[in-house]
Design an enzyme around this catalytic site. Structure first.
Site, short mmCIF file in Angstrom:
data_model
loop_
_atom_site.label_atom_id
_atom_site.label_comp_id
_atom_site.label_asym_id
_atom_site.label_seq_id
_atom_site.Cartn_x
_atom_site.Cartn_y
_atom_site.Cartn_z
N ASN A 1 0.87 -1.18 0.00
CA ASN A 1 0.00 0.00 0.00
C ASN A 1 0.91 1.24 0.00
OD1 ASN A 1 -1.79 2.06 0.49
ND2 ASN A 1 -2.29 1.43 2.59
N GLU B 1 -7.01 4.67 7.70
CA GLU B 1 -6.80 6.11 7.41
C GLU B 1 -8.03 6.69 6.72
OE1 GLU B 1 -3.05 5.59 5.41
OE2 GLU B 1 -2.14 5.03 7.33
N HIS C 1 -9.62 1.16 4.70
CA HIS C 1 -8.35 1.35 5.42
C HIS C 1 -8.59 2.28 6.60
CE1 HIS C 1 -4.25 2.53 6.33
NE2 HIS C 1 -3.87 1.43 5.70
N GLY D 1 2.30 2.09 10.72
CA GLY D 1 3.26 3.18 10.56
C GLY D 1 3.93 3.60 11.87
N GLU E 1 -5.60 -5.07 10.45
CA GLU E 1 -4.59 -4.05 10.67
C GLU E 1 -4.87 -3.32 11.99
OE1 GLU E 1 -2.62 -2.85 6.73
OE2 GLU E 1 -4.30 -1.52 7.05
N GLY F 1 4.96 1.16 4.84
CA GLY F 1 6.33 1.65 4.78
C GLY F 1 7.31 0.75 4.04
N SER G 1 3.22 -2.35 10.35
CA SER G 1 4.68 -2.39 10.53
C SER G 1 5.28 -3.75 10.20
CB SER G 1 5.07 -1.94 11.94
OG SER G 1 4.65 -0.59 12.15
N LYS H 1 0.14 4.27 -0.31
CA LYS H 1 -0.51 5.47 0.25
C LYS H 1 -0.23 6.68 -0.66
CE LYS H 1 0.04 3.42 4.77
NZ LYS H 1 -0.02 3.58 6.19
#
Ligand code: PEP
Length: 262
Positions: A12, A101, A99, A177, A171, A239, A217, A14
């Site tokens: 992902n 976010e 997601h 993150g 998640e 990430g 992570s 982002k």
């Protein structure tokens, strides 16, 4: 501890990578992972990088393209939004939905996410439906309750015949993150509970085929032990998906686990 499902390692990106930077990353990943087909691999660039990414992937089946969001309506006055059919014309196969976010910054509800899941399936897009608790939820002992509400809310009216197309991503919000990862045991406990919830909704034949990814992570240093868990069928990676070497190592870890599973 045989896993019957094909692992999926999905990146992902982002809001990272311009179109040219995305092509460079895809070329780097292809270089790292070669042409294996035992592990499913997907990258989810921002909308603006999808077309060039599709071209960069035109000669290979090794990586499937994914999007990070979509609108449930087929077309119309929804400024700034993108429909499932628009994604299909760019050879997109997966779409991340719900997601954390999106839930947090764009106030997406389970009902709205559910409309997207239905629209994605109708358009032959495989939804990656994200669920997960906040740290407050976990500390209040509400992890499974929250995950169940999000899961059942996202899957309302999903046809049994289409359910196998869905991928779930667990998640934990506190692990996204942050560098904090759920321990393999903590993750497996929730994955097993999700499998049971899927069994209640769709029956065990279908629930056994649905992939449940871990996200939060995940990186080369912790992937092997997470992927070794019975109900962890891959990863949704933020990430560590932005760099070809680290993403390649995650695919390697899934390949090694595929071999270990037999
Ligand atoms: C994500 O956003 O889906 C994610 C898991 O991010 P990260 O790997 O950076 O925690």
């Amino acid at each position: 501890m045989a896993t019957k499902r094909k692992y999926l390692i999905a990146g992902n990106w982002k809001m990272n990578k311009t179109a040219p930077d995305g092509v460079e990353l895809i070329e780097g990943i292809l270089n790292e992972i070669g042409s294996q087909s035992e592990v499913g691999v997907a990258v989810c660039p921002p909308f603006t990088a999808l077309e060039s990414a599709a071209k960069a992937l035109a000669d290979t089946n090794t990586i499937t393209l994914g999007a990070q969001n979509m609108h449930p309506e087929p077309d119309g006055a929804y400024t700034g939004e993108v429909s499932a059919a628009m994604l299909r014309t760019l050879y997109v196969g997966f779409v991340i939905l719900g997601h954390s976010e999106r839930r947090q910054y764009f106030a997406e509800s389970d009902a709205f996410i559910n409309q997207k899941v239905i629209a994605a399936l109708e358009n032959n897009l495989k939804p990656i439906l994200c669920v997960g608790e906040t740290i407050e939820d976990r500390e209040a002992g509400k992890t499974l309750e929250v995950v169940e509400t999000q899961l059942k809310g996202g899957l309302v009216n999903v046809d049994k015949k289409q359910a196998e197309q869905i991928v779930i991503a667990y998640e934990p919000v506190w692990a996204i993150g942050t560098g904090k990862t759920a321990t393999p045991e903590m993750a497996q406990e929730v994955h097993a509970a999700i499998r049971k919830m899927l069994t209640d909704i769709f029956g065990s034949d279908i629930a056994d085929k649905i992939r449940i990814l871990y996200g939060g992570s995940m990186k080369p240093g912790n992937a092997a032990e997470l992927l070794a868990e019975k109900d962890i069928d891959g990863g949704l990676i933020g990430g560590a998906s932005l760099e070809a070497k680290s993403f390649g190592k995650l695919v390697e870890a899934a390949l090694a686990q595929t071999k270990a599973d037999g």
